[in-house]
Design an enzyme around this catalytic site. Structure first.
Site, PDB file in Angstrom:
ATOM      1  N   ARG A  16      -2.533  -5.020  -9.596  1.00 35.39           N
ATOM      2  CA  ARG A  16      -1.405  -4.075  -9.670  1.00 35.39           C
ATOM      3  C   ARG A  16      -0.957  -3.769 -11.098  1.00 35.39           C
ATOM      4  NH1 ARG A  16       3.011  -4.585  -7.935  1.00 35.39           N
ATOM      5  NH2 ARG A  16       3.231  -2.450  -7.256  1.00 35.39           N
ATOM      6  N   CYS A  67     -13.261  -9.154 -19.131  1.00 34.44           N
ATOM      7  CA  CYS A  67     -13.610  -8.466 -20.375  1.00 34.44           C
ATOM      8  C   CYS A  67     -13.120  -7.020 -20.381  1.00 34.44           C
ATOM      9  CB  CYS A  67     -15.117  -8.518 -20.571  1.00 34.44           C
ATOM     10  SG  CYS A  67     -15.695 -10.211 -20.526  1.00 34.44           S
ATOM     11  N   GLU A  68     -11.812  -6.852 -20.282  1.00 36.29           N
ATOM     12  CA  GLU A  68     -11.186  -5.536 -20.358  1.00 36.29           C
ATOM     13  C   GLU A  68      -9.787  -5.731 -20.915  1.00 36.29           C
ATOM     14  OE1 GLU A  68     -11.161  -2.502 -17.662  1.00 36.29           O
ATOM     15  OE2 GLU A  68     -12.880  -3.172 -16.478  1.00 36.29           O
ATOM     16  N   TYR A  92      -1.373   0.084 -11.566  1.00 37.06           N
ATOM     17  CA  TYR A  92      -0.124   0.863 -11.414  1.00 37.06           C
ATOM     18  C   TYR A  92       0.881   0.584 -12.534  1.00 37.06           C
ATOM     19  CZ  TYR A  92      -1.817   0.614  -6.521  1.00 37.06           C
ATOM     20  OH  TYR A  92      -2.564   0.639  -5.372  1.00 37.06           O
ATOM     21  N   GLY A 115       6.530   2.468   3.328  1.00 34.40           N
ATOM     22  CA  GLY A 115       6.855   2.877   1.969  1.00 34.40           C
ATOM     23  C   GLY A 115       8.103   2.280   1.368  1.00 34.40           C
ATOM     24  N   GLU A 120       6.175   1.683   9.830  1.00 34.97           N
ATOM     25  CA  GLU A 120       4.933   1.005   9.415  1.00 34.97           C
ATOM     26  C   GLU A 120       5.090   0.357   8.050  1.00 34.97           C
ATOM     27  OE1 GLU A 120       2.476   4.425   8.895  1.00 34.97           O
ATOM     28  OE2 GLU A 120       2.140   4.726  11.013  1.00 34.97           O
ATOM     29  N   PRO A 121       6.014  -0.584   7.898  1.00 29.64           N
ATOM     30  CA  PRO A 121       6.193  -1.188   6.574  1.00 29.64           C
ATOM     31  C   PRO A 121       5.106  -2.217   6.265  1.00 29.64           C
ATOM     32  CG  PRO A 121       7.629  -2.239   8.156  1.00 29.64           C
ATOM     33  CD  PRO A 121       6.904  -1.160   8.903  1.00 29.64           C
ATOM     34  N   GLY A 122       4.670  -2.253   5.041  1.00 30.33           N
ATOM     35  CA  GLY A 122       3.733  -3.293   4.601  1.00 30.33           C
ATOM     36  C   GLY A 122       4.368  -4.109   3.494  1.00 30.33           C
ATOM     37  N   ARG A 123       4.543  -3.444   2.342  1.00 28.65           N
ATOM     38  CA  ARG A 123       5.052  -4.119   1.146  1.00 28.65           C
ATOM     39  C   ARG A 123       6.395  -4.795   1.376  1.00 28.65           C
ATOM     40  NH1 ARG A 123       3.703  -2.393  -3.957  1.00 28.65           N
ATOM     41  NH2 ARG A 123       3.094  -0.393  -3.033  1.00 28.65           N
TER      42      ARG A 123
HETATM   43  C1  LIG Z   1      -0.034   2.123   3.163  1.00 28.16           C
HETATM   44  C2  LIG Z   1       0.533   2.682   4.398  1.00 28.16           C
HETATM   45  C3  LIG Z   1       1.679   2.110   4.956  1.00 28.16           C
HETATM   46  C4  LIG Z   1       2.418   0.964   4.327  1.00 28.16           C
HETATM   47  O1  LIG Z   1       2.996   1.280   3.086  1.00 28.16           O
HETATM   48  P1  LIG Z   1       4.012   0.258   2.417  1.00 28.16           P
HETATM   49  O2  LIG Z   1       4.408   0.933   1.160  1.00 28.16           O
HETATM   50  O3  LIG Z   1       3.261  -1.000   2.168  1.00 28.16           O
HETATM   51  O4  LIG Z   1       5.147   0.065   3.345  1.00 28.16           O
HETATM   52  C5  LIG Z   1       2.133   2.650   6.143  1.00 28.16           C
HETATM   53  N1  LIG Z   1       1.509   3.684   6.743  1.00 28.16           N
HETATM   54  C6  LIG Z   1       0.405   4.252   6.239  1.00 28.16           C
HETATM   55  C7  LIG Z   1      -0.229   5.376   6.946  1.00 28.16           C
HETATM   56  C8  LIG Z   1      -0.120   3.773   5.041  1.00 28.16           C
HETATM   57  O5  LIG Z   1      -1.211   4.338   4.538  1.00 28.16           O
END
Ligand SMILES: *Cc1c(COP(=O)(O)O)cnc(C)c1O
Length: 448
Positions: A339, A371-372, A343, A266, A300-303
């Site tokens: 996005r 077309c939106e 969002y 997150g 658990e970072p993604g973004r």
């Molecule tokens: C989406 C998600 C993440 C990653 O979120 P980011 O905002 O990208 O860091 C981590 N854990 C879980 C369970 C998620 O659903």
């Protein structure tokens, strides 16, 4: 969700091109070659691969993963980093991170297969998600995933059934919902009690105790994930982690072993110029709340890892005027980068050619051909006069970009490219128009 953010006017102090570049060291504006990613001019990639194309910087992925891991290490935390595959499931991206030591947080069998194909060992995979199917659970347990984060008593029964059928015991954490508001977009808030995720804190102790009696299941700890694109400081994290620490103490007081705490993802990034928390701030929040429990920690970072490392490269189809408004119509659309439509997200947009980077700016709306009206990337954005075939790059498109694309309007999925120093390679082919038709059949009774 509140009403959509009001359109920004051109003089509403959008960051300048120079300011956008300053925060993104893998991108430079070169007077000769224009916008360049690591050592590769984006114009070269467009000429060889076409557009729209996602371009990822391996160096940036490595630097960002390293910065996060080092911040946790500097805080003396025993913490594993599991990349959230859903942010960017490209195999070459996963491989780049796997080689740095990343594990994976996955939410489907497809993501597990990608993580394994990228060389991530099953033991470093955590299986998250509110609705895992029996088939997915069987596959994951059969592969030996390191941990399953369970989100309900119903799911624990499914995990037990899948594990015992395979003659296995699997490590399970309970995902709790700490009921905190991380003050991010409503569609990516996951830790409030009204959201579908996790089990209520009050229900967790009984559930954890019952897991200890459940065949095929070994309770190992607790997990949370309160939301995504969190930029409003550490207070929501700290509140959630304090609640987790209290829960660990409660469980231990009942004689239940707790070995691990999964702190979720997150961490937000500055898309425009919003203040964004640092990995050190996250590490500090974890340290202050969970640091003394003697548990194995995970994030658990993604973004935060992948977002800034990627751009979406697009070409101008044409520019037109409707009354006083200038519209620049690109060959990328909401089906590629959703996005802004989904969002109300702001993405930096830079011209690519050296001349366009220094040309006078005037406001325009940047749109795709779908077309939106929602197929609008930016309104009143200051950009130069962009002739047909001019290139632009959307910044911070490395997370929830290609991952969320669709083929809406029968538009094939864009190509993906990985850049590493002076090298680049296509790491996912542009989908062919034939592939769009390939799986479709007419019913036999239409044959005559
Ligand atoms: C989406 C998600 C993440 C990653 O979120 P980011 O905002 O990208 O860091 C981590 N854990 C879980 C369970 C998620 O659903």
């Amino acid at each position: 969700m509140a009403a959509p953010a009001p359109a920004l006017s051109a003089d509403d102090a959008d960051p300048s091109f120079a300011e956008l570049l300053a925060g993104r060291p893998h991108l430079t504006a070169n007077a000769q070659d224009g916008l360049t990613i690591e050592e590769v001019p984006l114009a070269r990639i467009a000429a060889e691969v076409g557009t729209p194309t996602w371009v990822y910087s391996a160096g940036s992925l490595r630097r960002r993963f390293g910065a996060l891991r080092d911040a946790l290490r500097d805080a003396a935390l025993d913490c594993e980093v599991h990349f959230a595959v859903k942010a960017n499931p490209n195999l070459a991206v996963l491989r780049t991170l796997a080689r740095e030591g990343a594990g994976a947080d996955i939410v489907s069998e497809g993501e597990l297969r990608l993580a394994l194909a990228a060389g991530i060992v099953p033991d470093h995979v955590v299986f998250s998600g509110v609705g895992k199917t029996m088939a997915e659970l069987r596959f994951a347990i059969g592969q030996g995933v390191g941990q399953i984060n369970a989100e309900s008593v119903e799911e624990i029964a499914m995990i037990s059934a899948a594990a015992t059928a395979l003659g296995r015991t699997v490590d399970v954490a309970i995902r709790v919902n700490p009921d905190v508001d991380p003050r991010t977009h409503a569609k990516i808030t996951t830790g409030k009690s009204e959201n579908k995720f996790g089990v209520a804190m009050a229900d967790a102790p009984a559930l954890y105790a019952s897991m200890a009696q459940t065949p095929g299941v070994r309770p190992v700890g607790i997990a949370t994930h309160i939301g995504s694109q969190i930029t409003a400081g550490m207070s929501a994290y700290s509140t959630a982690y304090r609640a987790l620490a209290d829960l660990v103490r409660t469980l231990r007081a009942q004689g239940l072993p707790v070995e691990r705490v999964d702190c979720g993802g997150g961490l937000g990034i500055p898309y425009r110029d919003e203040p964004a928390p640092s990995p050190a701030a996250l590490a500090g929040a974890i340290k202050a709340t969970l640091g003394n429990l003697g548990v194995k920690l995970m994030v658990e970072p993604g973004r935060w890892i992948a977002g800034p490392a990627g751009v979406l490269l697009a070409s101008v189809i044409l520019s037109k005027r409707n009354g006083s408004r200038r519209f620049v119509i690109l060959d990328a659309a909401m089906n590629d980068l959703v996005r802004p439509a989904m969002y109300e997200a702001w993405h930096g947009i830079l011209p690519v050619s050296a001349t366009d980077l220094v040309a006078p700016l005037s406001p325009c709306d940047i749109v795709g051909p779908v077309c939106e009206t929602g197929d609008t990337f930016a309104r009143n954005r200051g950009l130069p006069a962009l002739e047909p075939a001019s290139l632009v790059a959307f910044l911070d498109a490395g997370a929830y970009g290609a991952a969320m694309s669709s083929t809406y309007n029968a538009r094939p999925l864009a190509a993906e490219v990985l850049v590493d120093g002076a090298r680049f390679a296509v790491v996912r082919e542009r989908q062919s128009l034939d592939a769009l038709l390939a799986g479709q059949r007419l019913p036999a009774w239409y044959a005559t």
